[in-house]
Design an enzyme around this catalytic site. Structure first.
Site, PDB file in Angstrom:
ATOM      1  N   HIS A  67     -62.728 -55.890-125.875  1.00 53.50           N
ATOM      2  CA  HIS A  67     -63.457 -56.577-124.814  1.00 53.50           C
ATOM      3  C   HIS A  67     -64.961 -56.312-124.928  1.00 53.50           C
ATOM      4  CE1 HIS A  67     -65.088 -57.192-120.767  1.00 53.50           C
ATOM      5  NE2 HIS A  67     -64.059 -57.965-120.514  1.00 53.50           N
ATOM      6  N   LYS A 117     -70.734 -62.019-128.963  1.00 54.79           N
ATOM      7  CA  LYS A 117     -71.096 -63.339-128.421  1.00 54.79           C
ATOM      8  C   LYS A 117     -72.587 -63.388-128.083  1.00 54.79           C
ATOM      9  CE  LYS A 117     -68.044 -63.709-125.145  1.00 54.79           C
ATOM     10  NZ  LYS A 117     -67.487 -64.300-123.914  1.00 54.79           N
ATOM     11  N   ASN A 118     -73.082 -62.312-127.453  1.00 56.17           N
ATOM     12  CA  ASN A 118     -74.507 -62.270-127.100  1.00 56.17           C
ATOM     13  C   ASN A 118     -75.395 -62.310-128.343  1.00 56.17           C
ATOM     14  OD1 ASN A 118     -75.276 -61.765-124.074  1.00 56.17           O
ATOM     15  ND2 ASN A 118     -73.329 -60.729-124.403  1.00 56.17           N
ATOM     16  N   GLU A 155     -67.796 -59.214-126.358  1.00 58.78           N
ATOM     17  CA  GLU A 155     -68.924 -59.587-125.509  1.00 58.78           C
ATOM     18  C   GLU A 155     -70.255 -59.379-126.222  1.00 58.78           C
ATOM     19  OE1 GLU A 155     -68.449 -61.119-122.725  1.00 58.78           O
ATOM     20  OE2 GLU A 155     -70.633 -61.329-122.536  1.00 58.78           O
TER      21      GLU A 155
HETATM   22  C1  W6P Z   1     -79.867 -60.626-127.237  1.00 57.65           C
HETATM   23  C2  W6P Z   1     -79.460 -60.436-125.813  1.00 57.65           C
HETATM   24  C3  W6P Z   1     -78.324 -59.478-125.982  1.00 57.65           C
HETATM   25  C4  W6P Z   1     -77.497 -58.893-125.037  1.00 57.65           C
HETATM   26  C5  W6P Z   1     -76.480 -58.041-125.464  1.00 57.65           C
HETATM   27  C6  W6P Z   1     -76.287 -57.794-126.813  1.00 57.65           C
HETATM   28  C7  W6P Z   1     -77.113 -58.368-127.761  1.00 57.65           C
HETATM   29  C8  W6P Z   1     -78.129 -59.215-127.344  1.00 57.65           C
HETATM   30  N1  W6P Z   1     -79.058 -59.903-128.093  1.00 57.65           N
HETATM   31  O1  W6P Z   1     -80.814 -61.307-127.625  1.00 57.65           O
END
Ligand code: W6P
Length: 397
Positions: free
Chosen positions: A235, A242-243, A239
């Site tokens: 999980h 994906k970000n 996440e």
């Molecule tokens: C980004 C915003 C973010 C949040 C969490 C993990 C990676 C990233 N990269 O630009």
């Protein structure tokens, strides 16, 4: 009568944190009667403590129909547990009924996160300009962190009992309930990447490649394994991937070939105390001012419920705060280190030793009650945002 039992469990007892090592030891030599006796007490304590906290919420927070619905689910589940208070643990039919009751409770609460998110949106929409006051956002942040971590812990207890003693002979290989005593971190990380890639290809038709390296300095040549709940790690990593994928792609709107995207780099380190997973993207990063917003329940939610007909690539925006809670729940953490104009490093910290992976549980007491509706403290720094970070995470200090 029920009210007296509620006071007993909510006020006279605090949740008892278990360690992953404790769960494992019990699961390797399981006893259904012992588990039944422990759970009917411990689940009552955890539900009652959370109910107490729900009831202490400022009225305006509880006045949404969604929050009220969740409140009634908790009451109903507490009431159902009380049916077993005087039941005999040596009666096999009691044990079966208990397992059925747990499954019923688990499914009753399966949509809690979505429902509370709905409540937060209702609340924002009920205010004149659709914007929540700072004090309200702070209360929501504090409450939802505690509420969701409590929920994770309650589902962990229920899942272990059902998987160990339920009738579906789901003796999944080496697993002890939902725990893998030899959880292969690389394997879970790669699985999460593949799942995120599936979604990413669907939405963007391209996906950044993955470079992954393991460092196991104290066990040279060994794979990195640990006692963990693979679904939790999956999980968290799903996440984060994906970000990183979204940022990598959306900062390069002209790129249509995956090979031309910078890779996402993952490094996994096993230390004596911490296992660290570092995920680096070149998605342009973001400013440090935006860091707290990444974990804010009232930010992305309040903005817009996406009218997308597909599986949303990014959901309610609860992914990151919930992922952090999964890590924090077993004494780990999740940090973001953005480099504005370049990219973001995310760090996931997990405990190497299962005895150190102890549940972090919210405790309800008078201090908690005072937290809500307390006036915003007088600024003791010229820039008040200095005091709004993780200091309000699970406790005030
Ligand atoms: C980004 C915003 C973010 C949040 C969490 C993990 C990676 C990233 N990269 O630009």
């Amino acid at each position: 009568h029920l009210a007296r039992r509620f006071e007993f469990y909510a006020c006279k007892h605090n949740p008892t944190p278990l360690t992953l090592g404790g769960y494992l030891k019990f699961g390797q030599n399981p006893c259904q009667q012992k588990s039944f006796k422990f759970l009917r007490f411990e689940l009552a304590v955890r539900l009652a403590n959370m109910l107490k906290e729900i009831e202490e919420l400022p009225k305006d927070l509880m006045n949404t129909s969604s929050a009220d619905l969740v409140h009634r689910w908790y009451e109903e589940s507490f009431r159902e547990l009380m049916e077993f208070e005087n039941a005999s643990s040596s009666d096999q039919s009691v044990l079966s009924e208990f397992s059925e009751a747990l499954e019923k409770i688990r499914s009753r609460h399966s949509t809690v996160v979505e429902t509370m998110a709905q409540g937060v949106m209702e609340l924002a929409n009920s205010s004149p300009d659709g914007v929540l006051e700072d004090a309200t956002r702070k209360d929501i942040q504090y409450f939802l962190n505690r509420f969701y971590i409590s929920r994770i812990s309650i589902r962990m207890l229920i899942n272990q009992h059902i998987l160990l003693f339920g009738n579906q002979l789901n003796q999944e290989r080496r697993y002890i309930g939902s725990i893998d005593p030899h959880c292969d971190v690389l394997e879970v990380v790669q699985g999460a990447y593949e799942d995120a890639k599936g979604l990413c290809d669907l939405h963007y038709c391209i996906t950044p490649k993955l470079d992954i390296k393991c460092f196991n300095p104290y066990e040279q040549g060994e794979p990195i394994q640990m006692v963990y709940v693979p679904s939790h790690l999956h999980h968290i990593m799903f996440e984060l991937f994906k970000n990183s994928m979204r940022a990598t792609i959306e900062t390069r709107s002209n790129v249509t070939d995956s090979d031309l995207l910078p890779h996402i780099e993952v490094k996994i380190f096993k230390g004596k105390e911490d296992i660290t997973i570092k995920i680096s993207d070149q998605g342009g990063g973001f400013s440090r001012d935006q860091l707290d917003l990444m974990f804010n329940y009232t930010y992305t939610t309040a903005s817009k419920p996406s009218a997308d007909h597909h599986t949303p690539f990014a959901g309610y925006g609860y992914g990151l705060p919930l992922s952090r809670l999964y890590a924090v729940y077993l004494n780990g953490n999740l940090d973001l280190a953005p480099v504005e104009g370049h990219g973001t490093d995310a760090y996931v910290y997990l405990k190497t030793l299962s005895q150190a992976a102890s549940e972090l549980l919210p405790v309800f007491n008078k201090t908690t009650a005072k937290y809500y509706n307390s006036p915003i403290p007088v600024a003791d720094w010229s820039n008040p945002s200095h005091t709004t970070g993780l200091t309000t995470f699970l406790s005030r200090t």
